[in-house]
Write a protein that holds these residues in place. Structure first.
Motif, PDB file in Angstrom:
ATOM      1  N   VAL A 143       0.827  -1.202   0.000  1.00 34.64           N
ATOM      2  CA  VAL A 143       0.000   0.000   0.000  1.00 34.64           C
ATOM      3  C   VAL A 143       0.864   1.256   0.000  1.00 34.64           C
ATOM      4  O   VAL A 143       1.890   1.320   0.686  1.00 34.64           O
ATOM      5  CB  VAL A 143      -0.937   0.021   1.227  1.00 34.64           C
ATOM      6  CG1 VAL A 143      -1.739   1.322   1.287  1.00 34.64           C
ATOM      7  CG2 VAL A 143      -1.889  -1.164   1.170  1.00 34.64           C
ATOM      8  N   GLY A 144       0.420   2.250  -0.760  1.00 34.06           N
ATOM      9  CA  GLY A 144       1.051   3.561  -0.742  1.00 34.06           C
ATOM     10  C   GLY A 144       0.162   4.543  -0.008  1.00 34.06           C
ATOM     11  O   GLY A 144      -1.032   4.664  -0.320  1.00 34.06           O
ATOM     12  N   PHE A 145       0.716   5.216   0.981  1.00 29.75           N
ATOM     13  CA  PHE A 145      -0.029   6.187   1.780  1.00 29.75           C
ATOM     14  C   PHE A 145       0.023   7.565   1.119  1.00 29.75           C
ATOM     15  O   PHE A 145       1.111   8.053   0.769  1.00 29.75           O
ATOM     16  CB  PHE A 145       0.570   6.316   3.181  1.00 29.75           C
ATOM     17  CG  PHE A 145       0.132   5.282   4.166  1.00 29.75           C
ATOM     18  CD1 PHE A 145      -0.143   3.980   3.781  1.00 29.75           C
ATOM     19  CD2 PHE A 145       0.015   5.598   5.520  1.00 29.75           C
ATOM     20  CE1 PHE A 145      -0.530   3.021   4.706  1.00 29.75           C
ATOM     21  CE2 PHE A 145      -0.375   4.662   6.455  1.00 29.75           C
ATOM     22  CZ  PHE A 145      -0.647   3.366   6.048  1.00 29.75           C
ATOM     23  N   VAL A 170       5.067   6.285   0.673  1.00 26.56           N
ATOM     24  CA  VAL A 170       4.424   7.406   1.368  1.00 26.56           C
ATOM     25  C   VAL A 170       4.642   8.668   0.545  1.00 26.56           C
ATOM     26  O   VAL A 170       5.748   8.908   0.040  1.00 26.56           O
ATOM     27  CB  VAL A 170       5.026   7.641   2.775  1.00 26.56           C
ATOM     28  CG1 VAL A 170       4.323   8.811   3.462  1.00 26.56           C
ATOM     29  CG2 VAL A 170       4.938   6.394   3.623  1.00 26.56           C
ATOM     30  N   THR A 171       3.602   9.475   0.394  1.00 20.44           N
ATOM     31  CA  THR A 171       3.755  10.796  -0.183  1.00 20.44           C
ATOM     32  C   THR A 171       2.894  11.766   0.607  1.00 20.44           C
ATOM     33  O   THR A 171       1.815  11.417   1.093  1.00 20.44           O
ATOM     34  CB  THR A 171       3.384  10.818  -1.684  1.00 20.44           C
ATOM     35  OG1 THR A 171       3.690  12.107  -2.217  1.00 20.44           O
ATOM     36  CG2 THR A 171       1.910  10.522  -1.914  1.00 20.44           C
ATOM     37  N   SER A 204       5.248  12.472  -5.330  1.00 25.35           N
ATOM     38  CA  SER A 204       3.872  12.653  -5.788  1.00 25.35           C
ATOM     39  C   SER A 204       3.157  11.313  -5.865  1.00 25.35           C
ATOM     40  O   SER A 204       3.781  10.244  -5.810  1.00 25.35           O
ATOM     41  CB  SER A 204       3.855  13.308  -7.175  1.00 25.35           C
ATOM     42  OG  SER A 204       4.406  12.422  -8.137  1.00 25.35           O
ATOM     43  N   ILE A 205       1.837  11.395  -5.998  1.00 27.69           N
ATOM     44  CA  ILE A 205       1.029  10.193  -6.213  1.00 27.69           C
ATOM     45  C   ILE A 205       1.439   9.514  -7.515  1.00 27.69           C
ATOM     46  O   ILE A 205       1.576   8.288  -7.582  1.00 27.69           O
ATOM     47  CB  ILE A 205      -0.467  10.557  -6.234  1.00 27.69           C
ATOM     48  CG1 ILE A 205      -0.923  11.037  -4.853  1.00 27.69           C
ATOM     49  CG2 ILE A 205      -1.305   9.372  -6.706  1.00 27.69           C
ATOM     50  CD1 ILE A 205      -2.327  11.609  -4.838  1.00 27.69           C
ATOM     51  N   SER A 206       1.641  10.316  -8.550  1.00 28.35           N
ATOM     52  CA  SER A 206       2.005   9.761  -9.859  1.00 28.35           C
ATOM     53  C   SER A 206       3.310   8.978  -9.796  1.00 28.35           C
ATOM     54  O   SER A 206       3.445   7.933 -10.439  1.00 28.35           O
ATOM     55  CB  SER A 206       2.139  10.897 -10.883  1.00 28.35           C
ATOM     56  OG  SER A 206       0.918  11.598 -11.012  1.00 28.35           O
ATOM     57  N   ALA A 207       4.258   9.480  -9.009  1.00 29.23           N
ATOM     58  CA  ALA A 207       5.541   8.791  -8.881  1.00 29.23           C
ATOM     59  C   ALA A 207       5.410   7.507  -8.073  1.00 29.23           C
ATOM     60  O   ALA A 207       6.122   6.522  -8.333  1.00 29.23           O
ATOM     61  CB  ALA A 207       6.563   9.721  -8.229  1.00 29.23           C
ATOM     62  N   MET A 208       4.510   7.483  -7.116  1.00 27.18           N
ATOM     63  CA  MET A 208       4.354   6.323  -6.235  1.00 27.18           C
ATOM     64  C   MET A 208       3.502   5.220  -6.860  1.00 27.18           C
ATOM     65  O   MET A 208       3.762   4.021  -6.634  1.00 27.18           O
ATOM     66  CB  MET A 208       3.724   6.769  -4.911  1.00 27.18           C
ATOM     67  CG  MET A 208       3.534   5.660  -3.887  1.00 27.18           C
ATOM     68  SD  MET A 208       2.973   6.290  -2.274  1.00 27.18           S
ATOM     69  CE  MET A 208       1.294   6.826  -2.685  1.00 27.18           C
ATOM     70  N   VAL A 211       3.230   0.422  -6.162  1.00 28.55           N
ATOM     71  CA  VAL A 211       2.385  -0.110  -5.092  1.00 28.55           C
ATOM     72  C   VAL A 211       1.205  -0.861  -5.690  1.00 28.55           C
ATOM     73  O   VAL A 211       0.888  -0.724  -6.873  1.00 28.55           O
ATOM     74  CB  VAL A 211       1.881   1.025  -4.161  1.00 28.55           C
ATOM     75  CG1 VAL A 211       3.060   1.729  -3.485  1.00 28.55           C
ATOM     76  CG2 VAL A 211       1.025   2.028  -4.924  1.00 28.55           C
ATOM     77  N   ASP A 212       0.555  -1.676  -4.858  1.00 26.59           N
ATOM     78  CA  ASP A 212      -0.631  -2.428  -5.294  1.00 26.59           C
ATOM     79  C   ASP A 212      -1.918  -1.648  -5.077  1.00 26.59           C
ATOM     80  O   ASP A 212      -2.918  -1.884  -5.762  1.00 26.59           O
ATOM     81  CB  ASP A 212      -0.747  -3.744  -4.513  1.00 26.59           C
ATOM     82  CG  ASP A 212       0.436  -4.663  -4.712  1.00 26.59           C
ATOM     83  OD1 ASP A 212       0.992  -4.682  -5.829  1.00 26.59           O
ATOM     84  OD2 ASP A 212       0.820  -5.359  -3.751  1.00 26.59           O
ATOM     85  N   ALA A 213      -1.916  -0.775  -4.085  1.00 26.64           N
ATOM     86  CA  ALA A 213      -3.109  -0.016  -3.737  1.00 26.64           C
ATOM     87  C   ALA A 213      -2.684   1.306  -3.124  1.00 26.64           C
ATOM     88  O   ALA A 213      -1.567   1.446  -2.620  1.00 26.64           O
ATOM     89  CB  ALA A 213      -3.982  -0.790  -2.748  1.00 26.64           C
TER      90      ALA A 213
END
Length: 415
Positions: free
Chosen positions: A6-8, A33-34, A61-65, A69-71
């Motif tokens: 998961v990415g926060f 994490v972002t 950023s979200i785009s970079a993360m 990640v899976d979610a």
């Protein structure tokens, strides 16, 4: 066992709580994490690594993360979520192979915003999980299991009352009704309304089985509008309740109808940011024919006493209890708040769901319905009347309704 990476998005109070929860389960890890504030992201990543729950790589950023990640879990402030979800959808279009997306309550500040989030997730074919932790609380689910024989014999509960109260939020944006979406009704009423609906639902029926029929509500500014406390709020958070107030107290009643039996049942909710006991209290009770339950999170099995002479030695009162208001006297202690409040189980369930290729127990469509009920409560309070939720005109009006308090015009309602 497979693990969901998961990415926060966001690294504030709730994200820290979620890391504590993930440390107690086996099927989820914090992969990224972002945050808008790099230092906050670094601090959360360090917490996750120290807990052994993942690499927690910090991204700009979200785009970079997203590709790593899976979610993605949205733990950022309410007013940012639509734009963040649009960025997630674009990342999917660019090739990010996301299994799903999580959103912390509330789904949106109003119905239009919540519906936009649901539509965005659907447009990217993403599974969803709406994080309403209180529905995963072990005390709530245990009483339902224990009283299942009584429900089958005597019938489902007819009345549930749910309250969440504490002395006020940690961060400035929570107090700002234009950014948060309102006051305590928006912030915590979504919890209590969800608990009432869930605990009233007959065994084996879907979570939205009971049909909302009507709602009445009152909102008030009882403490934080007084000059002394108003000034404290201004000094501490830069939020001026003399100009843009929000409610610090809300209470109401929602009536539901069983579509099969026609039985009418009721759920009462009460929420405040002016609770003056030890700290956060969740109080839930319910009654059916010949049976009842009660949950009070301040009735802990552990209590400690700190006298005046020893009070200077205390390090952090909130290590014992969320929103703690005292560091001496008779204190309530919870050894595992993340588990008590349902965070561990909601994470475990979401991970299992996404890994299996399905929505969580509470999909975003459910979060939309909770937002609708919260908005209906605001509308009822503004109109000072019981709102008929079966009226097509009311239903249509809720689609574009923005409470006066959320518009920054709370003085028209609260004065």
């Amino acid at each position: 066992m497979s693990s969901l990476r998961v990415g926060f998005v966001g690294a504030g109070f709730i994200a820290k709580f979620q890391v504590q929860a993930i440390a107690q389960i086996r099927n989820m890890e914090v992969a990224g994490v972002t945050s808008r504030t790099r230092a906050h992201a670094e601090a959360l990543a360090q917490q996750a690594r120290a807990a052994g729950v993942g690499e927690a790589v910090v991204y700009e950023s979200i785009s970079a993360m997203a590709p790593h990640v899976d979610a993605i879990a949205l733990y950022a402030p309410n007013y940012l979520r639509v734009a963040m979800m649009e960025e997630i959808v674009e990342a999917v279009r660019q090739g990010a192979a996301l299994k799903g997306v999580i959103c912390e309550k509330p789904l949106g500040r109003n119905v239009a915003e919540a519906r936009r989030l649901v539509d965005l997730a659907a447009s990217a074919n993403l599974h969803t999980a709406y994080f309403e932790n209180q529905l995963f609380m072990k005390p709530l689910r245990t009483q339902m299991a224990q009283l299942a024989p009584q429900q089958r014999t005597m019938g489902p509960p007819a009345l549930v009352r749910s309250a969440e109260e504490h002395g006020g939020p940690h961060e400035a944006w929570f107090w700002d009704p234009t950014r948060q979406g309102g006051g305590v009704l928006s912030d915590m009423g979504c919890h209590s309304i969800a608990v009432g609906w869930y605990a009233l639902t007959p065994l084996g029926k879907p979570i939205t089985f009971l049909q909302p029929v009507s709602v009445s509500a009152e909102v008030a500014l009882l403490k934080w509008g007084q000059p002394h406390w108003q000034q404290q709020l201004l000094d501490r958070f830069g939020v001026d309740y003399a100009k843009t107030p929000a409610e610090d107290f809300a209470t109401g009643m929602i009536t539901y109808r069983n579509p099969e039996s026609g039985q009418v049942v009721k759920a009462q909710f009460t929420n405040s940011w002016m609770f003056e006991k030890q700290g956060l209290r969740l109080l839930m009770d319910g009654m059916g024919p010949g049976y009842a339950f009660e949950i009070n999170t301040l009735a802990s099995s552990t209590q400690i006493f700190i006298g005046d002479v020893a009070a200077e030695a205390i390090a952090n009162a909130e290590a014992a209890l969320e929103k703690a208001t005292a560091s001496r006297g008779l204190l309530t202690v919870h050894h595992n708040e993340a588990d008590l409040y349902g965070y561990t189980d909601e994470n475990a369930e979401a991970a299992a769901a996404f890994l299996a290729g399905r929505d969580g127990f509470l999909p975003w469509s459910y979060g939309l319905e909770i937002t609708r009920l919260v908005m209906a409560a605001y509308m009822a309070a503004e109109r000072r009347q019981t709102l008929d939720l079966t009226d097509p005109a009311v239903q249509a009006g809720l689609e574009s309704y923005v409470p006066l308090i959320q518009q920054g015009r709370g003085a028209e309602v609260l004065r």
